[in-house]
Design a protein around this motif. Sequence first.
Motif, PDB file in Angstrom:
ATOM      1  N   GLY A  58       0.772  -1.231   0.000  1.00 39.50           N
ATOM      2  CA  GLY A  58       0.000   0.000   0.000  1.00 39.50           C
ATOM      3  C   GLY A  58       0.799   1.275   0.000  1.00 39.50           C
ATOM      4  N   GLU A  59       2.079   1.211  -0.298  1.00 41.59           N
ATOM      5  CA  GLU A  59       2.891   2.430  -0.326  1.00 41.59           C
ATOM      6  C   GLU A  59       2.579   3.291  -1.546  1.00 41.59           C
ATOM      7  N   SER A  60       2.067   2.688  -2.584  1.00 39.40           N
ATOM      8  CA  SER A  60       1.645   3.434  -3.763  1.00 39.40           C
ATOM      9  C   SER A  60       0.146   3.703  -3.639  1.00 39.40           C
ATOM     10  N   GLU A  61      -0.271   4.902  -3.974  1.00 38.24           N
ATOM     11  CA  GLU A  61      -1.675   5.263  -3.830  1.00 38.24           C
ATOM     12  C   GLU A  61      -2.480   4.995  -5.095  1.00 38.24           C
ATOM     13  N   LEU A  62      -1.889   4.352  -6.075  1.00 42.07           N
ATOM     14  CA  LEU A  62      -2.582   4.076  -7.326  1.00 42.07           C
ATOM     15  C   LEU A  62      -3.449   2.830  -7.168  1.00 42.07           C
ATOM     16  N   PHE A  63      -4.723   2.956  -7.532  1.00 45.42           N
ATOM     17  CA  PHE A  63      -5.692   1.900  -7.283  1.00 45.42           C
ATOM     18  C   PHE A  63      -5.492   0.664  -8.165  1.00 45.42           C
ATOM     19  N   LEU A  64      -5.366   0.854  -9.481  1.00 45.53           N
ATOM     20  CA  LEU A  64      -5.293  -0.294 -10.385  1.00 45.53           C
ATOM     21  C   LEU A  64      -4.052  -1.166 -10.160  1.00 45.53           C
ATOM     22  N   PRO A  65      -2.849  -0.601 -10.030  1.00 43.45           N
ATOM     23  CA  PRO A  65      -1.703  -1.476  -9.752  1.00 43.45           C
ATOM     24  C   PRO A  65      -1.839  -2.234  -8.429  1.00 43.45           C
ATOM     25  N   ARG A  66      -2.442  -1.587  -7.426  1.00 40.80           N
ATOM     26  CA  ARG A  66      -2.620  -2.268  -6.153  1.00 40.80           C
ATOM     27  C   ARG A  66      -3.630  -3.407  -6.280  1.00 40.80           C
ATOM     28  N   LEU A  67      -4.732  -3.157  -6.981  1.00 39.68           N
ATOM     29  CA  LEU A  67      -5.727  -4.209  -7.210  1.00 39.68           C
ATOM     30  C   LEU A  67      -5.116  -5.350  -8.022  1.00 39.68           C
ATOM     31  N   PHE A  68      -4.333  -5.011  -9.028  1.00 40.36           N
ATOM     32  CA  PHE A  68      -3.662  -6.039  -9.821  1.00 40.36           C
ATOM     33  C   PHE A  68      -2.714  -6.855  -8.960  1.00 40.36           C
ATOM     34  N   SER A  69      -1.980  -6.208  -8.065  1.00 40.43           N
ATOM     35  CA  SER A  69      -1.044  -6.942  -7.214  1.00 40.43           C
ATOM     36  C   SER A  69      -1.791  -7.920  -6.304  1.00 40.43           C
ATOM     37  N   TYR A  70      -2.950  -7.513  -5.792  1.00 38.60           N
ATOM     38  CA  TYR A  70      -3.737  -8.425  -4.952  1.00 38.60           C
ATOM     39  C   TYR A  70      -4.229  -9.621  -5.753  1.00 38.60           C
ATOM     40  N   LEU A  71      -4.717  -9.377  -6.967  1.00 36.20           N
ATOM     41  CA  LEU A  71      -5.195 -10.483  -7.804  1.00 36.20           C
ATOM     42  C   LEU A  71      -4.040 -11.385  -8.236  1.00 36.20           C
ATOM     43  N   ALA A  72      -2.918 -10.786  -8.596  1.00 38.36           N
ATOM     44  CA  ALA A  72      -1.771 -11.580  -9.043  1.00 38.36           C
ATOM     45  C   ALA A  72      -1.258 -12.473  -7.925  1.00 38.36           C
ATOM     46  N   LEU A  73      -1.170 -11.932  -6.713  1.00 34.91           N
ATOM     47  CA  LEU A  73      -0.687 -12.749  -5.603  1.00 34.91           C
ATOM     48  C   LEU A  73      -1.754 -13.718  -5.113  1.00 34.91           C
ATOM     49  N   GLY A  74      -2.988 -13.229  -5.006  1.00 36.82           N
ATOM     50  CA  GLY A  74      -4.056 -14.077  -4.479  1.00 36.82           C
ATOM     51  C   GLY A  74      -4.410 -15.228  -5.388  1.00 36.82           C
ATOM     52  N   VAL A  75      -4.692 -14.901  -6.639  1.00 38.43           N
ATOM     53  CA  VAL A  75      -5.123 -15.941  -7.580  1.00 38.43           C
ATOM     54  C   VAL A  75      -3.922 -16.568  -8.280  1.00 38.43           C
ATOM     55  N   GLY A  76      -2.981 -15.720  -8.723  1.00 36.84           N
ATOM     56  CA  GLY A  76      -1.852 -16.228  -9.486  1.00 36.84           C
ATOM     57  C   GLY A  76      -0.918 -17.102  -8.678  1.00 36.84           C
ATOM     58  N   VAL A  77      -0.565 -16.678  -7.488  1.00 33.54           N
ATOM     59  CA  VAL A  77       0.391 -17.437  -6.677  1.00 33.54           C
ATOM     60  C   VAL A  77      -0.339 -18.410  -5.751  1.00 33.54           C
ATOM     61  N   LEU A  78      -1.211 -17.877  -4.872  1.00 32.31           N
ATOM     62  CA  LEU A  78      -1.902 -18.730  -3.909  1.00 32.31           C
ATOM     63  C   LEU A  78      -2.864 -19.688  -4.590  1.00 32.31           C
ATOM     64  N   GLY A  79      -3.713 -19.159  -5.471  1.00 33.23           N
ATOM     65  CA  GLY A  79      -4.696 -20.002  -6.141  1.00 33.23           C
ATOM     66  C   GLY A  79      -4.051 -21.081  -6.993  1.00 33.23           C
ATOM     67  N   SER A  80      -3.013 -20.721  -7.730  1.00 33.28           N
ATOM     68  CA  SER A  80      -2.331 -21.715  -8.557  1.00 33.28           C
ATOM     69  C   SER A  80      -1.671 -22.789  -7.703  1.00 33.28           C
ATOM     70  N   GLY A  81      -1.066 -22.373  -6.619  1.00 32.61           N
ATOM     71  CA  GLY A  81      -0.426 -23.352  -5.729  1.00 32.61           C
ATOM     72  C   GLY A  81      -1.424 -24.311  -5.111  1.00 32.61           C
ATOM     73  N   ILE A  82      -2.532 -23.778  -4.635  1.00 33.57           N
ATOM     74  CA  ILE A  82      -3.556 -24.639  -4.030  1.00 33.57           C
ATOM     75  C   ILE A  82      -4.163 -25.566  -5.073  1.00 33.57           C
ATOM     76  N   THR A  83      -4.437 -25.032  -6.257  1.00 37.47           N
ATOM     77  CA  THR A  83      -5.049 -25.848  -7.306  1.00 37.47           C
ATOM     78  C   THR A  83      -4.108 -26.945  -7.779  1.00 37.47           C
ATOM     79  N   LEU A  84      -2.825 -26.648  -7.897  1.00 37.57           N
ATOM     80  CA  LEU A  84      -1.877 -27.700  -8.260  1.00 37.57           C
ATOM     81  C   LEU A  84      -1.766 -28.752  -7.163  1.00 37.57           C
ATOM     82  N   ALA A  85      -1.928 -28.345  -5.914  1.00 35.51           N
ATOM     83  CA  ALA A  85      -1.813 -29.298  -4.811  1.00 35.51           C
ATOM     84  C   ALA A  85      -3.027 -30.225  -4.726  1.00 35.51           C
ATOM     85  N   VAL A  86      -4.228 -29.671  -4.843  1.00 35.10           N
ATOM     86  CA  VAL A  86      -5.428 -30.504  -4.675  1.00 35.10           C
ATOM     87  C   VAL A  86      -5.982 -31.028  -5.992  1.00 35.10           C
TER      88      VAL A  86
END
Length: 155
Positions: A58-86
């Motif tokens: 949250g150090e950057s006040e720009l909305f779209l890059p922050r939203l993208f970072s949440y989706l990239a980490l949440g779905v891209g990293v966490l979601g992919s890892g969980i889906t590959l595991a189960v």
Amino acid sequence: MSDEDFLREEIDAVEHQAAKRIDPGTGALTISIAVLALLVSLILPWVGEHTGLAVVLGESELFLPRLFSYLALGVGVLGSGITLAVRRWGLAWVCSLGLFAGSIIGVLSIWTQQTTTSNKTVGPGPGIGLIIAAIAVIVLLVKWVKIAASRPPQL
């Protein structure tokens, strides 16, 4: 219940469980490399002098890059890892839909950094980390859609 009926029920139960699972095959390697690229992009600049990790925190006040970072980490990293595991078919579709939204927001994040008019001077432009992250999310999207759509039809 005869042995034949019991065996038929057991076979049907195994078939039903197998129909819910995915087999990513060699796509798992591509997914793993794209997830690694997403994680590496966090230490590279995304917006001006802010790294991807700074944008996530949250150090950057720009909305779209922050939203993208949440989706990239949440779905891209966490979601992919969980889906590959189960290896569940439903989770592959959830990853596909989340990464679809993430890829659109990632491209919009790059675009807004190039065309900003809110400043008197030209905007900072997208950093290399933001570009790598957007490409990695698009690669993940393609792989998860291909895996999710490969499920054979139910009889």
